[in-house]
Design an enzyme around this catalytic site. Structure first.
Site, short mmCIF file in Angstrom:
data_model
loop_
_atom_site.label_atom_id
_atom_site.label_comp_id
_atom_site.label_asym_id
_atom_site.label_seq_id
_atom_site.Cartn_x
_atom_site.Cartn_y
_atom_site.Cartn_z
N GLU A 14 -1.24 2.62 7.70
CA GLU A 14 -1.06 4.06 7.90
C GLU A 14 -2.13 4.61 8.83
O GLU A 14 -1.93 5.62 9.52
CB GLU A 14 -1.08 4.79 6.55
CG GLU A 14 -0.26 6.06 6.56
CD GLU A 14 0.07 6.60 5.18
OE1 GLU A 14 1.26 6.68 4.85
OE2 GLU A 14 -0.86 6.94 4.43
N HIS B 135 2.96 -21.44 -1.87
CA HIS B 135 4.31 -21.96 -2.13
C HIS B 135 5.36 -20.93 -1.73
O HIS B 135 6.46 -20.93 -2.27
CB HIS B 135 4.44 -22.34 -3.60
CG HIS B 135 3.53 -23.46 -3.99
ND1 HIS B 135 3.97 -24.77 -4.12
CD2 HIS B 135 2.19 -23.48 -4.19
CE1 HIS B 135 2.93 -25.53 -4.44
NE2 HIS B 135 1.84 -24.79 -4.48
N LYS C 210 10.01 12.28 5.70
CA LYS C 210 9.85 13.27 4.62
C LYS C 210 10.63 14.54 4.95
O LYS C 210 11.29 15.12 4.10
CB LYS C 210 8.37 13.63 4.45
CG LYS C 210 7.50 12.52 3.91
CD LYS C 210 6.09 13.07 3.66
CE LYS C 210 5.07 11.97 3.56
NZ LYS C 210 3.69 12.45 3.60
#
Ligand code: PA5
Length: 445
Positions: A280, A301, A413
């Protein structure tokens, strides 16, 4: 001793000489640092807010500790630091038979989870901490409405004793709520953005609730910040600046993924905390490196194959600690073929696998800086947070972007607000209508 180890940090495309040439910008950054410290635009580094925390937080933390559960409502920087500290320093909640205090962090819009938590938690045993610097984040405030109603229904007027707010000292909806209902509250200092706020009341109130040594977290952070604050010119020798020069060089040479490989398992949730801080702050203007959190040994893994032999665009921050070895020890009577483990501590596996992975990464041309913490306690945790926060800021300055805003995430937003019918978004409403007009091309499976 906490240290950075640099011997494997350079390679064919990212040379030591180039990183050192970027370090030539230390004087420029020192002047900027001095100016920003003076203007108090970097409160996470100056830590001037600590006195207020020491004065105001203990009483509220004690009040909170009367309750068996803390329900934290917050998102992004208002949640990730608390989770990192919880998992690293108070992991008891994940252990069988836990019946101590529990912290539940509601940092998503998940109707099933919130519904279950409100069914299973008892309001009389729960303190709710709503954390939002802006006091207006829809994910947090919508949960606040639901949880407030849940408390009110069960407790009547006493709901107010079960709600603590952490928000801006003057502005925003949550501050108004604190004033209207006389709720207990703590301040998020001015200019302290969410992702730099873990070591303020935002992260420290939940930490104190869990019995984490929050003063040691602050002390660790201060030990890293102090040289920069007391003498900005010392940036030239500071490890956070060295990391920033390296990160800037990586970006210039096409190392676009920055793995945060955590070989201190209890610190695994520092990965998502770091990812948010880095992404960010630095994903701006078509620039930046993508943080990729990974956990040793689990991810050996999983994604490690891609790290080693996928696209050659990866660098790595590799985290370990010198914590004294503890835990189970292998029995002496192991079967043939396994007896090399006999009598060794289980923890020796982590050390050996960490070494193996580190070597494999460097052999596959992944430039790697090894960060080693001392004992992986709270002091170390504070040191690590401050080191990475300062490195993030300095990387942003070297890149010529603003590392403390996040303009791009505002678009989604605004569009969500328009979708929900909030007034004041005419342009977004039009864009939404245009988006929905495009015929869908669905393929069933
Ligand atoms: O780092 C940031 O600034 C953001 O991730 C914020 O923490 C997040 O958007 C939540 O904001 P607020 O604390 O205002 O609710």
């Amino acid at each position: 001793m906490a240290y950075l180890e640099w011997s494997r940090a350079f390679g064919a495309r990212v040379s030591r000489a180039h990183v050192q040439s970027l370090a030539g910008r230390a004087g420029e950054l020192a002047s900027r640092l001095a100016g920003e410290l003076e203007a108090n635009t970097l409160p996470f580094l100056r830590m001037g807010y600590v006195e207020a925390i020491q004065r105001d937080m203990p009483a509220l933390a004690e009040q909170a500790r009367k309750y068996k559960n803390m329900l934290l409502l917050g998102i992004g920087g208002s949640a990730l630091g608390a989770r990192a500290m919880q998992r690293a320093f108070a992991p008891g909640q994940d252990m069988p038979g836990h019946d101590g205090r529990s912290l539940w962090i509601a940092d998503n819009v998940c109707a099933v989870t919130l519904g279950e938590w409100l069914t299973r938690l008892k309001p009389e045993d729960t303190v709710v901490v709503t954390i939002s610097k802006s006091g207006g984040t829809i994910e947090t405030i919508s949960q606040y409405f639901l949880v407030r109603q849940w408390l009110q229904k069960a407790l009547g007027d006493a709901w107010k004793d079960h709600m603590i707010l952490v928000t801006d000292k003057e502005k925003g909806f949550l501050r108004e709520e604190a004033r209207t209902y006389g709720l207990g509250s703590l301040e998020v200092p001015d200019n302290l953005g969410g992702r730099y706020s873990a070591l303020s009341a935002v992260g420290l109130l939940p930490a104190a609730y869990l019995g984490i040594d929050w003063q040691a977290l602050l002390d660790g952070a201060a030990s890293v910040a102090r040289p920069l604050v007391e003498n900005p010119a010392s940036i030239k020798d500071h490890p956070s600046f060295a990391l920033a020069c390296w990160a800037k060089a990586l970006e210039e040479y096409g190392y676009h993924d920055l793995i945060f490989f955590c070989y201190e398992p209890l610190f695994a949730t520092y990965g998502p905390w770091f990812a948010q801080l880095w992404a960010e702050s630095l994903g701006k203007d078509g620039l930046g490196t993508m943080p990729v959190p990974a956990t040793g040994v689990t991810d050996q893994h999983s994604v490690n194959q891609m790290f080693l032999d996928g696209l050659r665009n990866k660098a790595c921050l590799f985290l370990t600690s010198s914590k004294p070895v503890s835990g189970p020890v292998f029995p002496e009577d192991l079967p043939e073929g396994w007896n090399f483990l006999a009598g060794k501590p289980f923890a020796s596996l982590l050390e050996a696998e960490g070494m193996g992975t580190r070597m494999a990464l460097t052999q596959c041309d992944v430039p790697l800086v090894h960060i080693n913490l001392d004992n992986a306690g709270e002091f170390s945790g504070g040191q690590l947070m401050m080191l990475l926060e300062a490195a993030t800021i300095f990387t942003g300055w070297l890149m010529g972007i603003n590392p403390v805003d996040q303009p791009a995430v505002e678009l989604g937003k605004r569009l969500a607000n328009a979708r929900l019918g909030k007034p004041g978004y005419p342009k977004e409403e039009q864009d939404l209508a245009a988006y929905l007009q495009v015929p869908e091309e669905k393929q069933s499976f």
